[in-house]
Design an enzyme around this catalytic site. Structure first.
Site, PDB file in Angstrom:
ATOM      1  N   CYS A   2      38.868  40.360  33.625  1.00  0.00           N
ATOM      2  CA  CYS A   2      37.644  40.816  33.202  1.00  0.00           C
ATOM      3  C   CYS A   2      37.113  39.097  32.742  1.00  0.00           C
ATOM      4  CB  CYS A   2      37.978  41.450  31.688  1.00  0.00           C
ATOM      5  SG  CYS A   2      38.823  43.135  31.885  1.00  0.00           S
ATOM      6  N   ARG A  27      36.192  38.369  38.473  1.00  0.00           N
ATOM      7  CA  ARG A  27      37.456  38.520  37.577  1.00  0.00           C
ATOM      8  C   ARG A  27      37.497  40.179  37.546  1.00  0.00           C
ATOM      9  NH1 ARG A  27      38.306  33.665  34.513  1.00  0.00           N
ATOM     10  NH2 ARG A  27      39.400  34.952  33.026  1.00  0.00           N
ATOM     11  N   TRP A  74      38.139  44.671  34.826  1.00  0.00           N
ATOM     12  CA  TRP A  74      39.227  44.997  35.609  1.00  0.00           C
ATOM     13  C   TRP A  74      39.868  45.963  34.911  1.00  0.00           C
ATOM     14  CZ3 TRP A  74      44.236  44.445  36.379  1.00  0.00           C
ATOM     15  CH2 TRP A  74      44.856  44.887  37.452  1.00  0.00           C
ATOM     16  N   ASN A 100      38.913  39.624  27.149  1.00  0.00           N
ATOM     17  CA  ASN A 100      39.609  39.452  28.296  1.00  0.00           C
ATOM     18  C   ASN A 100      41.086  39.334  27.812  1.00  0.00           C
ATOM     19  OD1 ASN A 100      39.914  36.416  30.050  1.00  0.00           O
ATOM     20  ND2 ASN A 100      40.606  38.419  30.946  1.00  0.00           N
ATOM     21  N   GLY A 101      42.072  40.115  28.431  1.00  0.00           N
ATOM     22  CA  GLY A 101      43.550  39.913  28.027  1.00  0.00           C
ATOM     23  C   GLY A 101      44.331  41.064  28.228  1.00  0.00           C
ATOM     24  N   GLU A 487      50.576  37.336  55.235  1.00  0.00           N
ATOM     25  CA  GLU A 487      49.335  37.166  54.894  1.00  0.00           C
ATOM     26  C   GLU A 487      48.462  38.071  55.799  1.00  0.00           C
ATOM     27  OE1 GLU A 487      47.723  36.013  52.653  1.00  0.00           O
ATOM     28  OE2 GLU A 487      45.702  35.520  53.258  1.00  0.00           O
ATOM     29  N   LYS A 491      46.022  40.739  54.060  1.00  0.00           N
ATOM     30  CA  LYS A 491      44.508  40.832  54.417  1.00  0.00           C
ATOM     31  C   LYS A 491      44.393  42.471  54.771  1.00  0.00           C
ATOM     32  CE  LYS A 491      43.114  38.275  53.081  1.00  0.00           C
ATOM     33  NZ  LYS A 491      43.867  37.275  52.413  1.00  0.00           N
ATOM     34  N   LYS A 609      38.914  39.159  42.086  1.00  0.00           N
ATOM     35  CA  LYS A 609      39.451  37.701  42.710  1.00  0.00           C
ATOM     36  C   LYS A 609      40.427  36.902  42.028  1.00  0.00           C
ATOM     37  CE  LYS A 609      38.452  34.559  45.920  1.00  0.00           C
ATOM     38  NZ  LYS A 609      39.042  34.832  47.321  1.00  0.00           N
TER      39      LYS A 609
HETATM   40  C1  AGP Z   1      44.166  37.233  48.539  1.00  0.00           C
HETATM   41  O1  AGP Z   1      43.432  38.038  49.430  1.00  0.00           O
HETATM   42  C2  AGP Z   1      43.958  37.575  47.193  1.00  0.00           C
HETATM   43  N1  AGP Z   1      42.812  37.727  46.733  1.00  0.00           N
HETATM   44  C3  AGP Z   1      45.161  37.469  46.174  1.00  0.00           C
HETATM   45  O2  AGP Z   1      46.318  37.621  46.938  1.00  0.00           O
HETATM   46  C4  AGP Z   1      45.190  35.763  45.656  1.00  0.00           C
HETATM   47  O3  AGP Z   1      45.591  35.229  46.820  1.00  0.00           O
HETATM   48  C5  AGP Z   1      46.016  35.866  44.454  1.00  0.00           C
HETATM   49  O4  AGP Z   1      45.541  36.822  43.397  1.00  0.00           O
HETATM   50  C6  AGP Z   1      46.167  34.386  44.000  1.00  0.00           C
HETATM   51  O5  AGP Z   1      44.871  33.924  43.447  1.00  0.00           O
HETATM   52  P1  AGP Z   1      44.936  32.013  43.257  1.00  0.00           P
HETATM   53  O6  AGP Z   1      45.011  31.442  44.544  1.00  0.00           O
HETATM   54  O7  AGP Z   1      43.644  32.074  42.665  1.00  0.00           O
HETATM   55  O8  AGP Z   1      45.822  32.052  42.217  1.00  0.00           O
END
Ligand code: AGP
Length: 614
Positions: A2, A27, A74, A100-101, A487, A491, A609
């Site tokens: 969030c 977020r 979120w 947020n939390g 990875e 994806k 993200k």
């Molecule tokens: C990957 O596509 C994701 N967005 C997710 O796994 C991300 O890599 C993970 O949350 C870690 O994020 P950070 O590198 O900002 O710590």
């Protein structure tokens, strides 16, 4: 998770809040809402979905006022509904709160409030917090009472929070508090702000101050008061100017941010290499580590930790650094590492990795390592993040802002940082200069190799479209290509919602081979490296069971072409860079499959993200 933004000043807060919220969508983007103090009193507007929906709603039926608080959600407690969107009010309706939390004892507080007759309209821990704080304010008259009541209420709250409180009793100011979740205060010309990160305030605030855990701030347009948990006033923390150039959030002609970011990789990797390769010394130099070679040599063991894609980059680093530096490297996901009682001694360095630098588990792993007295280095894309600020030193990956939720250029930039680190520490531990010189040359050629990989996009898109209807996928690779397989599978899962499972190729026989059937494509990473023949054997095992095989191999590999249903041949290169090219090819593979399936590529369902809750 969030994001929160608050604004107080003489002008209408709503445009500022919407602008800040849009920048915080990384977020979470399940719902958005805001509350402003209008001449008619405290007004709240909430919508399900992206911030754009809230903006549309406000365009049709405007609200105007100041101060204001806002939120992009979120979901943690309760489904994605309008009722669960923030802001939430207390029982009297006089106070509105964004959060947020995670409030860990929300159930217990809810029961206590229910017993006193409180009625809740949402499933959220945040509404409990709003009622909990609001209840303590019943008899508050004046600011001193108000502050004391909020302190008393927060003292019984367990968990993490960054909150913004809007209440007419605050007389034209906002209240902000934090414990475990990030919150900054921004000051512009006429307005003051609170926000989950400073990027949200880019172009609006000129200076930024960090609120610390357990502090409470009263933020007005021309003044700022900060108090500690005992209620004692604290002097304002040192401010820094907001030097962020406006983040370029345009698509630059690309259909999606993810596509743009995949194509930015040659330039990102060039930037990451700039000024770091020391050809004369046949080594790599990272000024940001703040360590002499002598100090680095004293480190006998490395722990690499991070989450998601970043964890996969760390796993790539484990292969590379062990091989080049001949030192033990362990890799662990930050969420496990922080609670595992991992032995750390003065000869161990913990490298905490996070592109955002705000991932809750990564930051917690960093703090746990510090508590144990270990040297903590950070690898991160944001030099102003919590991770960057709290590490003893580190490496900035220089990938530039990444808007697409699926990590692409930050993954390759993190992996490249670890490849460089492998060479640097290798040279401290016996890697011959001639060998290191070859590796530096290989790294220098990487941006061009990536350009040539991107030229294969049309071919990769055709393969992705051909297999887009398959419900399940296997991703297989060996050695440093195994984390790339992980990875690639991540994806695919994130943006196509297809199931994918990744394994070391040889693990097939130990159970996974039971999944092989004509509807389950196996994606093999099979460069012409030391384990090439082994991979061919595994491919044959899948083919013998009528499983379709898509292989990502090396240029000119006709054997692979003859064996597989579809083959993409990538530029032939050394073992340090081949996995990075494979990874970029898999990014394109997932991207084009997601497009073929009509998915929302940049904002996939259920994701955010930056994962700022554990
Ligand atoms: C990957 O596509 C994701 N967005 C997710 O796994 C991300 O890599 C993970 O949350 C870690 O994020 P950070 O590198 O900002 O710590």
């Amino acid at each position: 998770m969030c994001g929160i933004v608050g604004c107080v000043g003489p002008r209408d807060a709503v445009p500022f809040l919407l602008r800040g919220l849009e920048r915080l969508e990384y977020r979470g983007y399940d719902s958005a809402g805001l509350a402003v103090l209008t001449p008619a009193g405290l007004q709240i507007r909430r919508t399900v979905g992206r911030v754009g929906r809230l903006a549309e709603n406000l365009a049709q039926s405007p609200l105007e006022g100041s101060p204001g608080i806002s939120h992009t959600r979120w979901a943690t407690h309760g489904p994605v509904t309008g009722a669960n969107a923030h802001p939430h009010r207390d029982a009297t309706g006089r106070l509105a709160l964004v959060h947020n939390g995670v409030i860990e004892n929300h159930d217990e507080l809810r029961q206590r409030l229910l017993a006193e007759g409180h009625v809740f309209s949402s499933d959220t821990d945040t509404e409990v917090l709003a009622h909990w704080i609001g209840k303590s304010l019943d008899s508050a008259t004046g600011w001193d009472d108000y502050l004391a009541a909020v302190r008393r209420a927060l003292a019984e709250v367990r968990g993490s929070y960054a909150i913004g409180v809007l209440d007419a009793r605050l007389e034209g100011s906002l209240l902000a508090a934090r414990a475990g979740s990030p919150l900054v205060i921004g000051r512009g010309g006429q307005e003051s702000f609170i926000a989950s990160d400073e990027q949200a305030l880019s172009g609006m605030a000129r200076e930024i101050l960090d609120l610390e855990d357990f502090q409470i701030a009263r933020v007005a347009s021309g003044s700022l008061e900060i108090f500690d948990r005992a209620g004692s006033p604290r002097s304002s923390p040192a401010s820094r100017s907001l030097s962020l150039t406006e983040v370029d959030e345009g698509l630059g002609g690309h259909p999606h941010h993810m596509h743009k970011e995949i194509h930015e990789q040659p330039r990102c990797l060039e930037r990451a290499l700039e000024g770091r390769l020391d050809e004369d010394g046949a080594t790599v130099v990272f000024a940001g580590l703040h360590r002499t070679n002598r100090q680095l040599r004293e480190i006998q063991r490395l722990v690499l930790t991070g989450c998601g894609s970043t964890l996969h980059a760390a796993m790539f680093g484990e292969y590379v650094i062990e091989n080049l530096a001949r030192m033990p490297v362990e890799c662990d996901c930050a969420s496990e590492f922080r609670y595992r009682n991992a032995p750390l001694d003065t000869q161990t360095a913990v490298i905490v990795m996070s592109q955002s630098g705000e991932t809750a588990d990564a930051v917690a792993a960093l703090r746990e390592s510090r508590r144990k007295g270990a040297l903590v280095l950070g690898i991160c894309n944001n030099p102003r993040s919590t991770l960057a600020r709290e590490s003893d030193g580190g490496i900035e990956i220089r990938a530039g802002s990444e808007i697409g939720v699926a990590a692409t250029k930050t993954f390759t930039a993190e992996a490249l940082a670890l490849a460089m680190l492998g060479i640097q520490w290798g040279r401290l531990r016996g890697l011959p200069a001639a060998e290191a010189t070859q590796l530096l040359k290989e790294l220098q050629s990487l941006p061009e190799l990536v350009r040539r990989t991107l030229d294969l996009e049309e071919q990769i898109a055709r393969v992705a479209q051909r297999f887009a209807q398959a419900p399940n996928f296997l991703f297989l690779g060996r050695q440093a290509s195994y984390p790339v397989a992980l990875e690639g599978a991540l994806k695919l899962k994130e943006i196509t919602y297809r199931f994918a499972s990744a394994h070391p190729s040889a693990e097939l026989k130990h159970g996974v081979i039971a999944l092989v059937n004509p509807d389950t494509p196996a994606i093999f990473l099979a460069a012409q490296d030391a384990v090439y023949e082994k991979n061919l054997g595994n491919i044959a095992e899948v083919k013998a069971r009528c499983g379709p095989v898509v292989a990502f191999g090396s240029d000119g590999d006709t054997r692979l072409e003859a064996l597989c249903d579809a083959t993409v041949l990538l530029p032939a290169t050394g073992g340090l860079t081949a996995p990075l090219l494979q990874s970029i090819a898999l990014q394109l593979f997932a991207y084009h499959m997601a497009v073929a399936l009509g998915r929302e590529v940049d904002r996939p369902r259920n994701l955010a993200k930056s994962v700022t809750v554990e």
